[in-house]
Design a protein around this motif. Structure first.
Motif, mmCIF file in Angstrom:
data_model
loop_
_atom_site.group_PDB
_atom_site.id
_atom_site.type_symbol
_atom_site.label_atom_id
_atom_site.label_comp_id
_atom_site.label_asym_id
_atom_site.label_seq_id
_atom_site.Cartn_x
_atom_site.Cartn_y
_atom_site.Cartn_z
ATOM 1 N N PHE A 16 0.830 -1.205 0.000
ATOM 2 C CA PHE A 16 0.000 0.000 0.000
ATOM 3 C C PHE A 16 0.865 1.256 0.000
ATOM 4 O O PHE A 16 0.605 2.198 -0.739
ATOM 5 N N LEU A 17 1.895 1.288 0.827
ATOM 6 C CA LEU A 17 2.755 2.461 0.911
ATOM 7 C C LEU A 17 3.475 2.722 -0.407
ATOM 8 O O LEU A 17 3.643 3.871 -0.810
ATOM 9 N N VAL A 18 3.901 1.680 -1.092
ATOM 10 C CA VAL A 18 4.573 1.846 -2.385
ATOM 11 C C VAL A 18 3.611 2.429 -3.421
ATOM 12 O O VAL A 18 3.955 3.374 -4.134
ATOM 13 N N VAL A 19 2.402 1.892 -3.496
ATOM 14 C CA VAL A 19 1.419 2.396 -4.458
ATOM 15 C C VAL A 19 1.031 3.828 -4.107
ATOM 16 O O VAL A 19 0.932 4.696 -4.978
ATOM 17 N N TYR A 20 0.845 4.094 -2.829
ATOM 18 C CA TYR A 20 0.472 5.445 -2.392
ATOM 19 C C TYR A 20 1.584 6.436 -2.715
ATOM 20 O O TYR A 20 1.326 7.536 -3.202
ATOM 21 N N ALA A 21 2.828 6.049 -2.451
ATOM 22 C CA ALA A 21 3.955 6.941 -2.733
ATOM 23 C C ALA A 21 4.081 7.208 -4.229
ATOM 24 O O ALA A 21 4.342 8.344 -4.639
ATOM 25 N N ALA A 22 3.903 6.192 -5.046
ATOM 26 C CA ALA A 22 3.988 6.382 -6.500
ATOM 27 C C ALA A 22 2.915 7.349 -6.977
ATOM 28 O O ALA A 22 3.172 8.209 -7.826
ATOM 29 N N ASP A 23 1.739 7.229 -6.419
ATOM 30 C CA ASP A 23 0.669 8.144 -6.794
ATOM 31 C C ASP A 23 0.940 9.549 -6.253
ATOM 32 O O ASP A 23 0.744 10.537 -6.951
ATOM 33 N N ILE A 25 3.840 11.099 -5.457
ATOM 34 C CA ILE A 25 4.949 11.849 -6.057
ATOM 35 C C ILE A 25 4.725 12.125 -7.544
ATOM 36 O O ILE A 25 5.534 12.791 -8.175
ATOM 37 N N GLY A 26 3.613 11.638 -8.082
ATOM 38 C CA GLY A 26 3.270 11.968 -9.457
ATOM 39 C C GLY A 26 3.991 11.140 -10.494
ATOM 40 O O GLY A 26 4.224 11.599 -11.605
ATOM 41 N N TYR A 27 4.327 9.921 -10.163
ATOM 42 C CA TYR A 27 5.035 9.053 -11.106
ATOM 43 C C TYR A 27 4.241 8.888 -12.398
ATOM 44 O O TYR A 27 4.783 9.001 -13.494
ATOM 45 N N TYR A 28 2.946 8.628 -12.272
ATOM 46 C CA TYR A 28 2.124 8.402 -13.457
ATOM 47 C C TYR A 28 1.971 9.678 -14.268
ATOM 48 O O TYR A 28 1.934 9.641 -15.495
#
Length: 105
Positions: A16-23, A25-28
């Motif tokens: 969850f933390l990895v997916v949340y962080a990716a979202d 920090i604006g990775y997508y």
């Protein structure tokens, strides 16, 4: 059994933390932004149109980036996060109701 449950919970938390962080920090968004940059072929087409004196529209030279980056994993993690948040909220509210009853008596 309890050991495996803790490990599973820890893995879910990390996921969850990895997916949340990716979202967060604006990775997508960064990946989508990179796709909007003029490609080499479009740049050559643009330069040719400038030389020929044609009317230009920026939309003609940009690639369409209307892509949905949500997948089953991110949707599942998002749903788990929402449910966990709701349970936590309910738990905290019930604790405060108990404390309120104890203080008011």
């Amino acid at each position: 059994m309890n050991k495996y449950l803790k490990l599973f919970g820890l893995l879910l938390l990390i996921l969850f933390l990895v997916v949340y962080a990716a979202d967060y920090i604006g990775y997508y968004d960064l990946i989508a932004h990179k796709k909007t940059v003029l490609t080499e072929e479009k740049m050559e087409e643009f330069e040719k149109d400038v030389q020929d004196g044609k009317e230009m529209d920026a939309k003609k030279y940009l690639e369409d980036v209307e892509t949905n980056y949500r997948n089953d994993l991110s949707i599942t993690c998002s749903n788990i996060s929402i449910k966990a948040s709701n349970y936590f909220k309910e738990g905290v509210e019930s604790i405060f109701k108990i404390i309120e009853k104890l203080v008011s008596d």
